[in-house]
Write an enzyme that holds these catalytic residues in place. Structure first.
Site, PDB file in Angstrom:
ATOM      1  N   TRP A  77       0.796  -1.222   0.000  1.00  0.00           N
ATOM      2  CA  TRP A  77       0.000   0.000   0.000  1.00  0.00           C
ATOM      3  C   TRP A  77       0.829   1.272   0.000  1.00  0.00           C
ATOM      4  CZ3 TRP A  77       2.128   2.291   4.052  1.00  0.00           C
ATOM      5  CH2 TRP A  77       2.716   1.456   5.011  1.00  0.00           C
ATOM      6  N   GLU A 125      10.419  -8.366  -3.648  1.00  0.00           N
ATOM      7  CA  GLU A 125      10.927  -7.037  -3.274  1.00  0.00           C
ATOM      8  C   GLU A 125      10.457  -6.790  -1.841  1.00  0.00           C
ATOM      9  OE1 GLU A 125      12.699  -4.920  -5.081  1.00  0.00           O
ATOM     10  OE2 GLU A 125      12.612  -5.877  -7.033  1.00  0.00           O
ATOM     11  N   LEU A 126      11.347  -7.026  -0.889  1.00  0.00           N
ATOM     12  CA  LEU A 126      10.883  -7.038   0.513  1.00  0.00           C
ATOM     13  C   LEU A 126      11.436  -5.861   1.310  1.00  0.00           C
ATOM     14  CD1 LEU A 126      11.165 -10.912   0.945  1.00  0.00           C
ATOM     15  CD2 LEU A 126       9.281  -9.559  -0.001  1.00  0.00           C
ATOM     16  N   GLU A 183      12.592  -3.804  11.156  1.00  0.00           N
ATOM     17  CA  GLU A 183      12.229  -2.710  10.257  1.00  0.00           C
ATOM     18  C   GLU A 183      11.126  -1.882  10.911  1.00  0.00           C
ATOM     19  OE1 GLU A 183       9.990  -3.599   6.651  1.00  0.00           O
ATOM     20  OE2 GLU A 183      11.016  -1.970   5.614  1.00  0.00           O
ATOM     21  N   CYS A 229      10.316   1.454   1.795  1.00  0.00           N
ATOM     22  CA  CYS A 229      11.245   0.333   1.993  1.00  0.00           C
ATOM     23  C   CYS A 229      12.676   0.822   2.067  1.00  0.00           C
ATOM     24  CB  CYS A 229      11.074  -0.697   0.877  1.00  0.00           C
ATOM     25  SG  CYS A 229      11.188   0.003  -0.774  1.00  0.00           S
ATOM     26  N   SER A 249       6.385  -7.362   2.860  1.00  0.00           N
ATOM     27  CA  SER A 249       7.223  -7.681   4.020  1.00  0.00           C
ATOM     28  C   SER A 249       7.862  -9.064   3.870  1.00  0.00           C
ATOM     29  CB  SER A 249       6.354  -7.661   5.270  1.00  0.00           C
ATOM     30  OG  SER A 249       5.401  -8.702   5.166  1.00  0.00           O
TER      31      SER A 249
HETATM   32  P1  NAP Z   1       2.791  -7.285   3.513  1.00  0.00           P
HETATM   33  O1  NAP Z   1       1.982  -7.405   4.719  1.00  0.00           O
HETATM   34  O2  NAP Z   1       3.765  -8.359   3.210  1.00  0.00           O
HETATM   35  O3  NAP Z   1       1.780  -7.110   2.293  1.00  0.00           O
HETATM   36  C1  NAP Z   1       2.205  -6.966   0.950  1.00  0.00           C
HETATM   37  C2  NAP Z   1       1.170  -7.587   0.045  1.00  0.00           C
HETATM   38  O4  NAP Z   1       1.186  -9.007   0.241  1.00  0.00           O
HETATM   39  C3  NAP Z   1      -0.260  -7.151   0.371  1.00  0.00           C
HETATM   40  O5  NAP Z   1      -1.014  -7.121  -0.807  1.00  0.00           O
HETATM   41  C4  NAP Z   1      -0.742  -8.270   1.282  1.00  0.00           C
HETATM   42  O6  NAP Z   1      -2.130  -8.372   1.364  1.00  0.00           O
HETATM   43  C5  NAP Z   1      -0.120  -9.458   0.592  1.00  0.00           C
HETATM   44  N1  NAP Z   1       0.027 -10.639   1.424  1.00  0.00           N
HETATM   45  C6  NAP Z   1       0.583 -10.730   2.641  1.00  0.00           C
HETATM   46  N2  NAP Z   1       0.564 -12.018   3.076  1.00  0.00           N
HETATM   47  C7  NAP Z   1      -0.007 -12.742   2.103  1.00  0.00           C
HETATM   48  C8  NAP Z   1      -0.316 -14.130   1.942  1.00  0.00           C
HETATM   49  N3  NAP Z   1      -0.032 -15.036   2.877  1.00  0.00           N
HETATM   50  N4  NAP Z   1      -0.924 -14.529   0.798  1.00  0.00           N
HETATM   51  C9  NAP Z   1      -1.223 -13.637  -0.148  1.00  0.00           C
HETATM   52  N5  NAP Z   1      -0.953 -12.310  -0.064  1.00  0.00           N
HETATM   53  C10 NAP Z   1      -0.351 -11.868   1.043  1.00  0.00           C
HETATM   54  O7  NAP Z   1       3.613  -5.922   3.493  1.00  0.00           O
HETATM   55  P2  NAP Z   1       3.097  -4.508   3.986  1.00  0.00           P
HETATM   56  O8  NAP Z   1       3.334  -4.409   5.425  1.00  0.00           O
HETATM   57  O9  NAP Z   1       1.760  -4.216   3.458  1.00  0.00           O
HETATM   58  O10 NAP Z   1       4.092  -3.568   3.190  1.00  0.00           O
HETATM   59  C11 NAP Z   1       5.179  -2.979   3.748  1.00  0.00           C
HETATM   60  C12 NAP Z   1       6.419  -3.822   3.511  1.00  0.00           C
HETATM   61  O11 NAP Z   1       6.737  -3.788   2.099  1.00  0.00           O
HETATM   62  C13 NAP Z   1       7.635  -3.260   4.199  1.00  0.00           C
HETATM   63  O12 NAP Z   1       8.384  -4.304   4.731  1.00  0.00           O
HETATM   64  C14 NAP Z   1       8.390  -2.576   3.071  1.00  0.00           C
HETATM   65  O13 NAP Z   1       9.761  -2.413   3.317  1.00  0.00           O
HETATM   66  C15 NAP Z   1       8.101  -3.486   1.930  1.00  0.00           C
HETATM   67  N6  NAP Z   1       8.304  -2.812   0.644  1.00  0.00           N
HETATM   68  C16 NAP Z   1       9.334  -3.242  -0.155  1.00  0.00           C
HETATM   69  C17 NAP Z   1       9.579  -2.591  -1.359  1.00  0.00           C
HETATM   70  C18 NAP Z   1      10.706  -3.038  -2.256  1.00  0.00           C
HETATM   71  O14 NAP Z   1      10.693  -2.662  -3.421  1.00  0.00           O
HETATM   72  N7  NAP Z   1      11.668  -3.823  -1.789  1.00  0.00           N
HETATM   73  C19 NAP Z   1       8.774  -1.531  -1.757  1.00  0.00           C
HETATM   74  C20 NAP Z   1       7.722  -1.142  -0.926  1.00  0.00           C
HETATM   75  C21 NAP Z   1       7.493  -1.794   0.269  1.00  0.00           C
HETATM   76  P3  NAP Z   1      -2.955  -7.838   2.648  1.00  0.00           P
HETATM   77  O15 NAP Z   1      -2.824  -6.370   2.652  1.00  0.00           O
HETATM   78  O16 NAP Z   1      -4.331  -8.321   2.391  1.00  0.00           O
HETATM   79  O17 NAP Z   1      -2.320  -8.470   3.859  1.00  0.00           O
END
Ligand code: NAP
Length: 471
Positions: A131, A229-230, A360, A263, A208
């Site tokens: 998001w 991309e985490l 993080e 991130c 994440s």
């Molecule tokens: P997240 O909880 O891992 O969610 C990311 C996406 O994955 C969301 O659409 C989420 O859906 C989905 N998801 C999570 N668990 C899932 C599962 N078991 N099955 C299917 N889909 C699943 O991450 P976040 O907290 O929203 O985002 C922030 C993280 O992203 C931070 O760690 C940040 O550093 C990282 N990030 C990395 C980059 C990069 O390019 N390296 C860029 C931006 C952000 P739901 O919302 O429905 O849970």
């Protein structure tokens, strides 16, 4: 559960969206797969024209598109507008360069005749996105894959259904064929099921470690190529001879941009002893100068966090850091507004055994470390399970580069902000994931690099049954 748009500034529910049904998912897969087969016979230049139209549409509707993101996840309106412009830039870049990058390459070989690597599309790609940059994250996957000829199914974060739907509809309105991108409000179980479908040929996830590990497991189980991309815990190293005006001008922005929910935010400032006091004093002054308020108001400089849950999680992480011995150098007070605001906070005295050193913190919290040598700075920077980005400030740019090369991450900027541009590869190592998005590397993520060797004449003396014959 139906997804909701909840404005994190007013806490109002603005919109509700129904979940995807299994029939909708099947229909989407069938449409996308049919389009994939049609695109194989299409001139890539036709797709470049469409992608330029997407870029134009975004520029022409910049404020309207930006408002959706600001109302839904709270980022400052000027930052939302910047994100729309960056998306248009990414679309233009891949429209302009993909044909050349996807042209067959000739190999030097001892085989008879000509050996070439062709670059073909592979099929429908599933993108699971976060998001924090609602449109940019989608565009990073959509633009290159559209040019390749891989249609995309989007499964976005639960708290930004409006942005996800707006992006997908916008692409079609701009002229792309139905099926080139389809947003589906899928559950985790439905995501696992769709990954298993033979029509899905790749999975791109940004998010994440937790989300990445789950989706990578499903992809691995089904032998689907994937990119991850985490998260990150990027270091911002200030060397003894750094230009402190530049450092202080950039440091606070590198942490507070997007309310610290980036991130590649600088999450750990690692500062040499001789400039530490000056650095900390100026960081405190700059953190104290931001103005929380309505993110739609251009005078506001600190946005709310994206959800109540995110704010509570950050508070818990800060409390744990303090309980383990960290000092609050600034902040950690409530902000008297009803939105999900977190006061910019600076933590010092973080020892390696403090959980904060390996967590993080996804919000406006800076960790500042005092070090006594460059070697110690590099050691602290590398003492992390993450390996995404980083910044090094040095009075000598070439030496800055030498230090940058010793940081175990996918990207390091010397004497500047980390910026994301379409021509620069984006991605990390260690628990920050694998694979790259953007640039030629990103374009190739879901390409079949097919070898074709065309003999000038069969050479039976040298080659027998596929093996080189040794006399
Ligand atoms: P997240 O909880 O891992 O969610 C990311 C996406 O994955 C969301 O659409 C989420 O859906 C989905 N998801 C999570 N668990 C899932 C599962 N078991 N099955 C299917 N889909 C699943 O991450 P976040 O907290 O929203 O985002 C922030 C993280 O992203 C931070 O760690 C940040 O550093 C990282 N990030 C990395 C980059 C990069 O390019 N390296 C860029 C931006 C952000 P739901 O919302 O429905 O849970």
């Amino acid at each position: 559960m139906p997804r909701q748009t909840i404005n994190p500034y007013t806490n109002e529910v603005l919109k509700t969206f129904a979940d995807a049904t299994d029939e909708e998912i099947e229909q989407t897969l069938a449409t996308a797969d049919k389009l994939y087969r049609e695109m194989k016979h299409e001139d890539i230049n036709e797709r470049a024209i469409v992608l330029h139209k997407v870029a134009d549409y975004m520029r022409n509707h910049k404020t309207e598109l930006a408002e959706v993101m600001t109302l839904e996840m709270g980022k400052l309106i000027s930052e939302s507008e910047g994100e729309v412009e960056l998306c248009a830039m990414i679309a233009d870049y891949f429209a302009d360069h993909a044909a050349e990058m996807l042209a067959p390459t000739l190999l030097h070989t001892r085989a008879s005749g000509e050996a070439k690597v062709y670059k073909h599309s592979t099929g429908v790609i599933l993108a699971v996105e976060p998001w924090n940059f609602p449109y940019y994250q989608i565009m990073r996957v959509f633009a290159p894959n559209y040019m390749v000829g891989n249609p995309m199914i989007l499964r976005d974060a639960a708290n930004i259904p409006w942005s996800a739907q707006t992006f997908a509809e916008m692409v079609i309105k701009a002229g792309a064929p139905t099926g080139s991108i389809t947003n589906l409000f899928m559950s985790y179980d439905q995501v696992e099921e769709i990954i298993a479908d033979l029509r899905i040929q790749g999975v791109a996830l940004t998010g994440s470690e937790r989300g990445g590990a789950s989706v990578a497991m499903a992809a691995g189980k089904n032998l689907k190529k994937n990119t991850m991309e985490l998260g990150g815990q990027d270091a911002f190293i200030v060397l003894a001879d750094a230009n402190m005006n530049d450092v202080c001008d950039i440091a606070w922005r590198a942490r507070l941009y997007n309310a610290g929910q980036v991130c590649t935010s600088s999450k750990r400032f690692i500062v040499l002893d001789n400039v530490y006091d000056e650095f900390l004093e100026k960081l405190i002054a700059n953190f104290a100068s931001v103005k929380p308020g309505d993110p739609m108001d251009r005078a506001t400089t600190l946005a709310p966090m994206n959800t109540k849950r995110a704010k509570e999680k950050l508070q818990q992480q800060v409390d744990e850091a303090i309980a383990a011995g960290a000092t609050v150098a600034y902040g950690n007070q409530p902000i008297d507004l009803s939105g999900q605001f977190f006061m910019p906070t600076i933590l010092t005295d973080i020892t390696p055994d403090n959980p904060a050193a390996h967590t993080e913190m996804f919000g406006p919290v800076a960790q500042v470390y005092r070090v006594h040598s460059e070697e110690e700075a590099i050691k602290v920077a590398n003492d992390s399970q993450y390996g995404l980005g980083g910044i090094v400030f040095s009075g000598d740019p070439l030496h800055g580069e030498e230090v940058a090369a010793q940081i175990e991450t996918g990207m390091v900027f010397v004497n500047n902000f980390m910026t994301s541009l379409p021509e620069l590869p984006f991605g990390g190592v260690k628990n920050s994931g694998y694979g790259r998005e953007m640039s030629e590397l990103g374009l190739m993520a879901f390409v079949n690099e097919q070898l074709i060797v065309t003999a000038s004449h069969p050479d039976l003396n040298n080659v027998a049954g596929g093996l080189v014959k040794v006399d």
